[in-house]
Design a protein around this motif. Structure first.
Motif, short mmCIF file in Angstrom:
data_model
loop_
_atom_site.label_atom_id
_atom_site.label_comp_id
_atom_site.label_asym_id
_atom_site.label_seq_id
_atom_site.Cartn_x
_atom_site.Cartn_y
_atom_site.Cartn_z
N ALA A 1 3.42 39.51 2.31
CA ALA A 1 1.88 41.06 3.23
C ALA A 1 2.10 41.32 4.78
CB ALA A 1 0.96 40.93 2.78
N ASP A 2 2.68 42.38 5.00
CA ASP A 2 1.93 43.11 6.44
C ASP A 2 1.07 42.22 7.20
OD1 ASP A 2 4.33 44.04 5.88
OD2 ASP A 2 3.07 46.01 5.16
N CYS B 1 -4.24 43.14 1.19
CA CYS B 1 -3.11 42.99 1.45
C CYS B 1 -2.04 44.03 1.45
CB CYS B 1 -2.43 42.66 0.20
SG CYS B 1 -3.18 40.41 0.63
N CYS C 1 -6.34 38.68 3.30
CA CYS C 1 -4.96 39.03 2.52
C CYS C 1 -4.75 37.57 2.46
CB CYS C 1 -3.97 40.21 2.70
SG CYS C 1 -2.06 40.11 1.95
N ASN D 1 -1.40 36.96 0.04
CA ASN D 1 0.09 37.21 0.15
C ASN D 1 1.03 37.16 1.14
OD1 ASN D 1 2.23 37.71 -0.86
ND2 ASN D 1 1.27 39.57 -2.22
N ILE E 1 1.71 46.29 1.37
CA ILE E 1 2.71 45.23 1.41
C ILE E 1 3.61 46.29 1.06
CG2 ILE E 1 4.03 44.26 -0.51
CD1 ILE E 1 2.37 42.79 -1.31
N TYR F 1 -0.15 39.22 6.30
CA TYR F 1 -1.35 38.19 5.89
C TYR F 1 -2.17 37.10 6.60
CZ TYR F 1 0.07 32.95 4.46
OH TYR F 1 0.00 32.09 3.97
#
Length: 235
Positions: A110-111, A124, A105, A107, A126, A113
């Motif tokens: 994001a949780d 990702c 991931c 991003n 989120i 990442y």
């Protein structure tokens, strides 16, 4: 190398010299490595005896492969991905060429990442509110965390009840009869739907029932209009 038999003439001179000028020799005295590029090049050698040692990279897969080398000196350079965590890790590579592909991931919000990832694999997560009708709707969220705040009518019996609402805003609409004198009066109704039912009048107990039929209708209105404006003693 073929040996030359030593032969002497009558005067004692050697009759059989090898190429090195040695009587009865086998040319070994002037043999050696004649390749100037070799580590053990012998500039005095007249004959190459196959002893040349050429150090270099002997791995054909290396960037600096030397087909003439016969002694690997550990200098081979193999470009590729040297990161064991990468999708395309090459355990044989000795020179990282920046080609490593690390899926994950990418991003930052994001949780899950992964700052090392350079290839987003769509994993990702989120967290947030995924309800478009909520006040705190997050269009980027793909994992609803139950944080949605939706203001509206939260009473199941209301006309405009919405199960997604989480906060009551007093907008509930309850349709029914709002006249307290009606038989079907609904105390909590706030929207009169014209459904009120009133008990009919009986006998002369009901005011304005001029014809005494127990109901106040158009006939009573007609009687009223006829009598309107006249003196009571004339009726």
């Amino acid at each position: 190398m073929q040996l030359q038999h030593q032969r002497h003439g009558k005067d004692g001179s050697c009759q059989s010299l090898d190429a090195c000028g040695v009587c009865g020799g086998d040319n070994s005295s002037c043999s050696g490595c004649t390749n100037p590029a070799a580590d053990n090049y012998d500039e005095t050698a007249l004959f190459d005896d196959g002893s040349c040692i050429i150090s270099g990279c002997t791995n054909p897969a290396a960037d600096n492969y030397d087909p003439a080398a016969n002694n690997d000196d550990g200098s081979c350079i193999i470009s590729g991905c040297t990161n064991p965590a990468a999708d395309n890790y090459d355990p044989a590579a000795t020179n990282d060429d920046g080609s490593c592909i690390i899926s994950g991931c990418t991003n930052p919000i994001a949780d899950n990442y992964d700052p090392a990832a350079n290839n987003d694999d769509g994993s990702c997560i989120i967290s947030g509110c995924t309800n478009p009708n909520a006040e705190n709707y997050n269009p980027e969220a793909n994992n609803d965390d139950g944080s949605c705040v939706a203001t509206g009518c939260t009473y199941p019996g209301a006309d405009n009840y919405d199960a997604v609402n989480t906060a009551e805003d007093g907008s509930c609409i309850f349709s029914g009869c709002t006249d307290a004198t009606a038989e079907n009066y609904v105390p909590y109704a706030n929207n009169d739907d014209g459904s009120c039912v009133f008990e009919p009048c009986s006998g002369g107990a009901c005011p304005f029932d001029s014809n005494g039929d127990g109901e106040i209708g158009s006939a009573d209105l007609l009687d009223f209009l006829v009598a309107f404006g006249q003196a009571c003693e004339d009726l």
